[in-house]
Design an enzyme around this catalytic site. Structure first.
Site, PDB file in Angstrom:
ATOM      1  N   CYS A 199       0.845  -1.196   0.000  1.00 11.45           N
ATOM      2  CA  CYS A 199       0.000   0.000   0.000  1.00 11.45           C
ATOM      3  C   CYS A 199       0.877   1.242   0.000  1.00 11.45           C
ATOM      4  CB  CYS A 199      -0.932   0.015   1.224  1.00 11.45           C
ATOM      5  SG  CYS A 199      -0.055   0.097   2.791  1.00 11.45           S
TER       6      CYS A 199
ATOM      7  N   CYS B 184       3.482   1.733   2.739  1.00  7.88           N
ATOM      8  CA  CYS B 184       4.781   1.074   2.569  1.00  7.88           C
ATOM      9  C   CYS B 184       5.761   2.011   1.865  1.00  7.88           C
ATOM     10  CB  CYS B 184       4.623  -0.213   1.761  1.00  7.88           C
ATOM     11  SG  CYS B 184       3.598  -1.455   2.536  1.00  7.88           S
TER      12      CYS B 184
ATOM     13  N   CYS C 239      45.138 -17.312 -17.853  1.00  9.98           N
ATOM     14  CA  CYS C 239      45.549 -17.783 -16.531  1.00  9.98           C
ATOM     15  C   CYS C 239      44.659 -17.140 -15.483  1.00  9.98           C
ATOM     16  CB  CYS C 239      47.015 -17.455 -16.256  1.00  9.98           C
ATOM     17  SG  CYS C 239      47.348 -15.681 -16.110  1.00  9.98           S
TER      18      CYS C 239
ATOM     19  N   CYS D 254      44.281 -13.341 -15.258  1.00  7.26           N
ATOM     20  CA  CYS D 254      43.293 -12.724 -16.159  1.00  7.26           C
ATOM     21  C   CYS D 254      41.930 -12.674 -15.479  1.00  7.26           C
ATOM     22  CB  CYS D 254      43.181 -13.516 -17.455  1.00  7.26           C
ATOM     23  SG  CYS D 254      44.692 -13.579 -18.440  1.00  7.26           S
TER      24      CYS D 254
ATOM     25  N   ASP E 295      14.200 -34.148  10.101  1.00  2.82           N
ATOM     26  CA  ASP E 295      12.768 -34.158  10.377  1.00  2.82           C
ATOM     27  C   ASP E 295      12.274 -35.588  10.161  1.00  2.82           C
ATOM     28  OD1 ASP E 295      10.110 -32.997  10.744  1.00  2.82           O
ATOM     29  OD2 ASP E 295       9.853 -33.464   8.621  1.00  2.82           O
TER      30      ASP E 295
ATOM     31  N   ASP F 111      11.650 -31.615   4.429  1.00  2.00           N
ATOM     32  CA  ASP F 111      10.959 -31.541   3.142  1.00  2.00           C
ATOM     33  C   ASP F 111       9.703 -30.682   3.167  1.00  2.00           C
ATOM     34  OD1 ASP F 111       9.242 -33.140   4.620  1.00  2.00           O
ATOM     35  OD2 ASP F 111       8.665 -34.358   2.890  1.00  2.00           O
TER      36      ASP F 111
ATOM     37  N   ASP G 209       9.813 -26.821   7.741  1.00  2.61           N
ATOM     38  CA  ASP G 209      11.243 -27.057   7.945  1.00  2.61           C
ATOM     39  C   ASP G 209      12.102 -25.886   7.469  1.00  2.61           C
ATOM     40  OD1 ASP G 209      10.809 -29.653   8.930  1.00  2.61           O
ATOM     41  OD2 ASP G 209      10.679 -30.449   6.901  1.00  2.61           O
TER      42      ASP G 209
END
Length: 780
Positions: A14, A17, A80, A83, A481, A675, A679
């Site tokens: 809004c 912000c 090298c 560079c 977990d 997963d 977590d």
């Protein structure tokens, strides 16, 4: 002098912000800002006191973000590590730009606030530094130029033919024979090598020196020119008693060119993982359109197309099976060789192969949006990133060439003073210049990273970057977990107990309706059981989810709570739930208008491979700790069956992150595997985080390492691969440092001729890359 910039800002909801961000920015010294909510940008004027990083940091502190742009450039002309350091320094001079240049992959990766830089500006900066640059395409495994490579091989062939007579002349001189080839012809041969084939070294040296740096080209050009120049003066002056060293300069140029060609070939092999992944994508697909079967280019496929995949063919798209049955080889995704059966309703992925059967697939993702494309991007980004261990080599590479030139100068004058021979002093100085090799230092780490990351990708282990690959080696405690990591992650309802006059259908209908708004695995089990019973769901109002506890809603005028018993039920009603928990069930209570309506018992099966994986991790010195939101009885049962000695039950998502931080406070290097969305905080808090690819996107985004197969055994593989890769990196760094530390003094004391020094220089880079390729022997 004032600088005006425009920054995009995301996260504003809004006008308030925008006002807040504007206020925060105008508090910074030397900043004048105006934030526009409509176009989500900030117009900022800087007077030099504050810079873009401070502005971006202030926006982030206020709770908003400046979208970051990532640009990858293919770099041409690097010879090298010096560079690479030069280009990196040039790119990082631009305000707000963070650049990293990888000598092994010949790429530059730039990150900068959106709209503050451009590909054209970056390419111009690289070209001004004396190198070529172009935007790296997604479908190119490594920047390369086949035509240039062929020209280099032809140039090497010509140089070798011209150098062989000079080497034969040197052999004859060593045996005390008279000159086989007149010096005039030696001058012609050497000059052709020096200023045709060797022109690339002069060109590279000029660009480097003009840019204010020095690289390997400077060493080769300086050393060979000194040998050629001295020999030319002797020849043209007619000093027949003095030796000439035409073979030294010509041989060094020829051998260094051969070394660079072999190095390029070996580097191409280190990048083989991306090429192999790209080869999995077919060029054409068979599509049903307007009642006809058409063969179309994969690039022309669109979401919603019906694709026909016959036996033996690779899948061109991600999608859902509409019709048919097949056995699919998904090894490129999971690292598992066993085929997976697919039928109507199952998801399939581009790059996998149909081993048996035929499928009709509705495309859900094509081209760059497929999971295969995601993997290629992740692997490319990881291979192009820098490991922290490379920092020392980078610092040395930045000053390497000037230090070697200084050593050569000291060698020249010291040898002349000690031996009284300016010719001997010259040859010693030339040997110092041509034996020094910053290339080996620059290749030591990234080549091993490329091979390690590529091996991981082929086995279903995706490292986000080289830093994650390095940190994984140090892990000594793994937090896991329970649900979806140690268990199958597919809990199923096994028991429903009704109370206070509620019938089974009512309990399941209310529970399924409430849980429809949750992504928790237990919620999915309730929904699946409701569907199996053929029970429809009711409209839901005032839905609210309480993480770690359950959900609440108003359904058909009733207040319904569905969640863990100690949260949903009054204390006197817990005894039935506790009895079910003692039988190893996870229990969900259903409460309607504060009256207990029923208990739902759920069981999640432990993965068959989890026990072996836990044992492997423990044998390698890694302690495994299980965290679970489940009750004590269920957690204890799972832990005991797997041989896990430390576990915590009833852990909320925020508690998981706190537990990880507590373990780190003990001085442990902590890895976290999970997963689910719950977590993500713990994954972010860990030193190294693992996410299952089949899990939630939030978990994958927070993870350092993604496992394409939801199996704890792959974590053991990832940690083992990390250790193997780091061993190769340390070996390479040792070889690179030892080569220069030993080789330069030997050359300075005259124990190596310029020709031998040139051969050693050429061999050093090849040996480092070849040692990295030995990592391909790693096995699970």
């Amino acid at each position: 002098m004032n600088t005006e910039i425009s920054l995009p800002i995301s996260g504003m909801s809004c006008a308030a912000c925008a006002t807040r961000i504007e206020k925060v920015l105008n508090r910074l010294e030397g900043v004048s800002a105006s934030v526009n909510f409509a176009n989500e940008t900030a117009q900022i004027t800087l007077d030099g006191t504050a810079g873009i990083p401070e502005v971006v940091g202030a926006i982030a502190k206020a709770g908003y973000t400046v979208p970051e742009t990532t640009l990858t450039l293919a770099i041409d002309g690097m010879t090298c590590a010096a560079c690479a350091m030069r280009i990196e320094k040039v790119l990082n001079r631009a305000a707000g730009v963070s650049a990293s240049v990888n000598f092994a992959t010949e790429t530059a990766t730039l990150r900068y606030p959106g709209g503050q830089y451009s590909a054209d500006a970056a390419i111009a900066a690289v070209r001004k530094a004396g190198y070529g640059a172009r935007i790296q395409q997604q479908d190119t495994p490594l920047p390369h130029d086949d035509a240039a490579l062929r020209r280099s091989w032809w140039a090497f062939g010509a140089a070798a033919l011209l150098t062989l007579p000079l080497m034969a002349e040197m052999g004859a001189m060593l045996q005390g024979s008279h000159e086989l080839i007149p010096r005039t012809w030696q001058l012609v041969f050497a000059t052709l090598v020096q200023f045709t084939v060797g022109l690339r070294f002069y060109r590279g040296a000029w660009h480097a020196l003009r840019g204010g740096s020095a690289n390997m080209d400077v060493l080769v050009a300086l050393g060979t020119t000194m040998a050629w120049g001295y020999s030319t003066v002797v020849t043209l002056a007619g000093w027949h008693d003095a030796h000439v060293y035409f073979e030294a300069g010509a041989a060094v140029i020829t051998l260094v060119l051969l070394g660079k060609l072999l190095e390029a070939r070996a580097k191409g092999r280190t990048a083989g993982a991306i090429a192999e992944l790209l080869a999995l994508q077919p060029k054409t697909a068979r599509v049903e359109r307007n009642g006809q079967l058409l063969d179309v280019a994969v690039g022309e496929l669109v979401v919603g197309d019906i694709v026909i995949v016959r036996q033996g063919e690779p899948l061109p798209v991600d999608g859902q099976v509409e019709d048919g049955n097949a056995a699919i080889d998904e090894a490129m995704l999971s690292g598992e060789s066993a085929p997976v059966s697919k039928a109507a309703g199952d998801h399939v992925y581009a790059g996998t192969r149909n081993l048996e059967g035929m499928l009709r697939i509705r495309a859900s993702a094509t081209g760059g949006a497929t999971q295969l494309a995601d993997i290629v991007r992740l692997v490319a980004q990881a291979q192009g990133s820098k490991a922290p261990i490379q920092q020392l080599a980078d610092k040395i590479s930045a000053i390497f060439v000037p230090v070697v030139v200084a050593i050569a100068v000291v060698t020249f004058f010291a040898t002349a003073w000690w031996t009284g021979s300016w010719v001997t002093a010259l040859m010693h100085a030339v040997a110092v210049l041509v034996i020094a090799c910053p290339c080996a230092l620059g290749l030591a780490t990234p080549t091993a990273v490329m091979v390690g990351v590529g091996l991981g990708a082929k086995r279903g282990i995706l490292f986000r970057n080289a830093e994650a690959l390095q940190r994984a080696r140090e892990v000594n405690l793994l937090v896991v977990d329970k649900t979806g990591t140690l268990t199958e992650g597919k809990p199923a309802v096994t028991d429903v107990m009704t109370q206070n006059g509620f019938d089974l259908n009512t309990v399941m209908q209310l529970a399924a309706s409430a849980e429809a708004g949750s992504e928790h695995p237990l919620a999915r089990a309730v929904l699946a059981h409701g569907e199996a019973l053929g029970i429809g769901r009711l409209p839901v109002e005032d839905f609210i989810a309480t993480p770690g506890h359950g959900v609440g809603a108003r359904i058909a005028g009733r207040r319904v709570r569905v969640g863990v018993p100690h949260w949903a039920l009054p204390s006197p009603d817990l005894h039935h739930a506790q009895a079910m928990q003692q039988r190893g069930q996870t229990v969900i209570a259903v409460v309607v208008d504060d009256v207990p309506a029923g208990l739902i018992g759920i069981v999640d099966t432990v993965r068959p491979t989890s026990k072996v994986a836990v044992a492997q991790l423990q044998q390698s010195g890694i302690e495994v700790v299980m965290l679970s939101g489940d009750n004590e009885a269920v957690a204890a049962s799972v832990a005991a069956s797997l041989g896990i000695h430390r576990y915590r039950a009833g852990v909320k998502p925020v508690d998981k992150a706190e537990a990880v931080q507590a373990f780190r406070a003990e001085g442990r290097v902590v890895a976290m595997a999970g997963d689910g969305v719950n977590d993500a905080p713990a994954l972010a808090a860990a030193d190294v985080s693992f996410a299952m690819r089949t899990g939630a996107d939030a978990a994958i985004e927070a993870a350092d390492i993604t496992l394409m197969h939801s199996d704890l055994a792959h974590i053991a593989d990832a940690l083992s691969l990390s250790r193997a890769t780091m061993r190769k990196i340390r070996q390479n760094l040792f070889f690179a440092f030892a080569y220069n530390v030993l080789g330069i003094p030997l050359a300075a004391f005259g124990l190596l001729s310029p020709v031998i020094a040139g051969a050693a220089m050429a061999a050093s880079s090849v040996s480092v890359v070849s040692n990295a390729l030995l990592l391909k022997r790693w096995r699970r």
